[in-house]
Design a protein around this motif. Structure first.
Motif, short mmCIF file in Angstrom:
data_model
loop_
_atom_site.label_atom_id
_atom_site.label_comp_id
_atom_site.label_asym_id
_atom_site.label_seq_id
_atom_site.Cartn_x
_atom_site.Cartn_y
_atom_site.Cartn_z
N MET A 311 0.98 -1.15 -0.35
CA MET A 311 -0.07 -0.14 0.57
C MET A 311 0.86 1.68 0.08
SD MET A 311 -2.34 -0.63 3.34
CE MET A 311 -2.86 0.90 3.23
N GLU A 312 2.22 0.98 0.93
CA GLU A 312 2.54 2.65 1.32
C GLU A 312 3.50 2.63 -0.50
OE1 GLU A 312 6.13 2.99 4.38
OE2 GLU A 312 6.86 3.40 3.01
N TYR A 313 4.18 1.59 -1.05
CA TYR A 313 4.83 2.02 -2.44
C TYR A 313 3.95 2.73 -3.44
CZ TYR A 313 7.73 -1.85 -0.13
OH TYR A 313 8.55 -2.75 0.56
N GLY A 314 2.24 2.32 -3.31
CA GLY A 314 1.24 2.44 -4.76
C GLY A 314 1.64 4.24 -4.13
N MET A 315 1.75 4.80 -3.21
CA MET A 315 1.61 5.71 -3.12
C MET A 315 2.86 6.71 -3.52
SD MET A 315 2.01 8.74 0.33
CE MET A 315 3.48 8.51 0.59
N TYR A 316 4.07 6.46 -3.63
CA TYR A 316 5.30 6.95 -4.27
C TYR A 316 4.82 6.17 -5.93
CZ TYR A 316 7.40 5.84 0.32
OH TYR A 316 7.95 6.26 1.44
N VAL A 317 4.26 5.37 -6.48
CA VAL A 317 4.45 5.10 -7.67
C VAL A 317 2.97 6.18 -8.65
CG1 VAL A 317 3.28 3.44 -9.05
CG2 VAL A 317 5.00 2.43 -7.80
N ARG A 318 2.30 6.54 -8.07
CA ARG A 318 1.03 7.61 -7.75
C ARG A 318 1.84 8.44 -7.77
NH1 ARG A 318 -2.88 3.05 -5.35
NH2 ARG A 318 -4.16 2.59 -7.02
N MET A 319 2.23 8.62 -7.05
CA MET A 319 3.32 10.19 -7.40
C MET A 319 3.79 10.46 -8.24
SD MET A 319 4.93 10.74 -3.17
CE MET A 319 5.89 12.46 -3.32
N ALA A 320 4.29 9.31 -8.82
CA ALA A 320 5.52 9.03 -10.43
C ALA A 320 4.66 9.50 -11.40
CB ALA A 320 6.42 7.72 -10.26
N LEU A 321 3.39 8.79 -11.14
CA LEU A 321 2.33 8.84 -12.12
C LEU A 321 1.42 10.07 -12.49
CD1 LEU A 321 0.51 5.99 -12.35
CD2 LEU A 321 2.40 5.80 -14.25
N LEU A 322 1.34 11.10 -11.35
CA LEU A 322 0.87 12.38 -11.55
C LEU A 322 1.57 12.85 -12.19
CD1 LEU A 322 -0.78 12.54 -8.01
CD2 LEU A 322 -2.36 12.14 -10.08
N ALA A 323 3.26 13.28 -11.29
CA ALA A 323 4.61 13.80 -12.06
C ALA A 323 5.10 13.68 -13.20
CB ALA A 323 5.44 13.95 -11.24
N MET A 324 4.86 12.77 -13.85
CA MET A 324 4.97 12.42 -15.68
C MET A 324 3.33 13.16 -16.51
SD MET A 324 6.13 8.40 -15.09
CE MET A 324 5.26 7.42 -16.68
N VAL A 325 2.20 12.58 -15.83
CA VAL A 325 1.40 12.85 -16.55
C VAL A 325 1.20 14.96 -16.94
CG1 VAL A 325 -0.02 10.45 -16.78
CG2 VAL A 325 -0.37 12.87 -14.79
N LEU A 326 1.90 15.40 -15.44
CA LEU A 326 1.88 16.64 -15.41
C LEU A 326 3.27 17.27 -15.96
CD1 LEU A 326 -0.42 17.13 -12.07
CD2 LEU A 326 -0.41 17.65 -14.51
N GLY A 327 3.95 16.78 -16.14
CA GLY A 327 5.32 17.06 -17.30
C GLY A 327 6.17 17.20 -16.11
N LYS A 328 5.91 17.07 -15.16
CA LYS A 328 6.84 17.32 -13.96
C LYS A 328 8.04 16.26 -14.49
CE LYS A 328 6.37 21.26 -13.12
NZ LYS A 328 7.34 22.55 -13.13
N ALA A 329 7.77 14.94 -14.91
CA ALA A 329 9.57 13.96 -14.53
C ALA A 329 9.58 13.03 -16.40
CB ALA A 329 8.48 12.69 -13.87
#
Ligand code: ASP
Length: 329
Positions: A311-329
């Motif tokens: 569950m905790e790892y899920g937050m890091y993965v979702r942070m990565a995805l949000l950063a990616m689709v918003l052009g910050k990664a």
């Protein structure tokens, strides 16, 4: 003056830069079929960095000023709250619509109209919906990225990404793994997405379910096309000893038309301390949660029980995805 503003907006001090040309910028995430092995490597690298940053500073301003609309037509504990936590840890904010009955959906508003309204106020929309293909439909109407947080019995791509990340963090390389998936393989969308993602690797898969809950033939054909070795079972005994990962799922009560059919299969498998006596010492025991009795609570302290860490790892993965689709990664 304008140039200076742009320069400031690009925030050179931020750890991930501002890459408007990043390949995932502005894209929707609908199915795991969108990802190549290279994409996965990249997502997990960013997720590892997110984990490190959260450990070091807790919250940072990568997505400051960005707004996520969290639109949930079905119940959720982990997906909704981890997307919220992910956005807030990145300095952004969230419009939570967890109870569509209090929104205009209750007045009969269509999904496309709800999406076109919410995107006026937000930069990205996370959508969970009971209908297969709902996220795809939403993406056809949306100008902003849609992230599929579960479309009925279809897919749950962000869950599968975090599942794979869990295997990597807990065990190491995915290649060479034997992964056994158990429970409701017919209606369990997390299983659909995860088996597709795993088929990009050199893995062996076991599918254990009651006959009426076996993996959809469509996914079986995909695995055959990819030449993934797999076997189907109705009991766990012969699949367990060789398994490196045991992925347990809940029987999806809400998908059954006939409650009696559900009663027949609920409680078919219960993983207990005794079950794991026949498992590898370094097994990774996973579950997308919620569990409703499939894993007995006396296993929670077993080091192999990875479901809460998952569950905790899920937050890091979702942070990565949000950063990616918003052009910050
Ligand atoms: N939380 C997962 C999902 O939304 C698994 C489950 O509900 O059983 O698909």
């Amino acid at each position: 003056m304008k140039n200076t503003e742009n320069k400031n907006n690009s925030s050179p001090h931020l750890p991930f830069g501002d890459q408007r040309t990043a390949p995932w910028y502005g894209k929707s995430i609908i199915s795991v079929k969108q990802f190549s092995k290279g994409d996965l490597k990249y997502i997990f690298e960013v997720a590892h960095e997110m984990r490190e940053m959260v450990g070091r500073v807790g919250t940072f301003d990568l997505l400051k000023g960005k707004i996520l609309a969290n639109l949930f037509y079905e119940p959720s504990t982990r997906t909704a709250s981890s997307f919220t936590a992910a956005m807030e840890r990145l300095g952004g904010s969230v419009i939570p619509i967890n109870e569509v009955k209090y929104s205009s959906v209750a007045k009969g508003e269509s999904l496309p109209d709800t999406i076109r309204s919410l995107e006026c106020y937000s930069d990205v929309i996370v959508l969970r919906h009971p209908d297969l293909g709902a996220s795809q439909l939403a993406a056809q109407y949306a100008r902003k990225p849609i992230i599929n947080a579960g479309d009925g019995i279809g897919e749950h791509p962000t869950q599968a990404l975090l599942d794979l990340f869990t295997i990597i963090v807990e065990r190491g390389p995915v290649d060479g793994c034997t992964v056994t998936m158990l429970g409701d393989l017919k209606y369990g969308r997390t299983v659909h997405s995860l088996s597709r993602l795993l088929s990009l690797y050199d893995v062996k898969l076991n599918f254990v379910s009651p006959d009426i809950l076996s993996l959809p033939r469509e996914i079986i054909s995909e695995l055959q096309e990819q030449k993934i070795p797999f076997q189907e079972f109705t009991d766990l005994d012969s699949a367990l000893p060789d398994s490196d990962v045991l992925y347990v799922t809940r029987v999806q009560k809400e998908r059954f038309e006939d409650p009696q059919e559900y009663e027949k299969v609920r409680g078919t498998y219960i993983i207990s301390k005794q079950t794991l006596e026949k498992a590898k010492e370094d097994l990774v025991l996973m579950h997308p949660l919620p569990r409703v009795g499939e894993i007995s609570m006396d296993l929670d302290d077993d080091p192999r029980a990875a479901y809460f860490r998952q569950m905790e790892y899920g937050m890091y993965v979702r942070m990565a995805l949000l950063a990616m689709v918003l052009g910050k990664a």
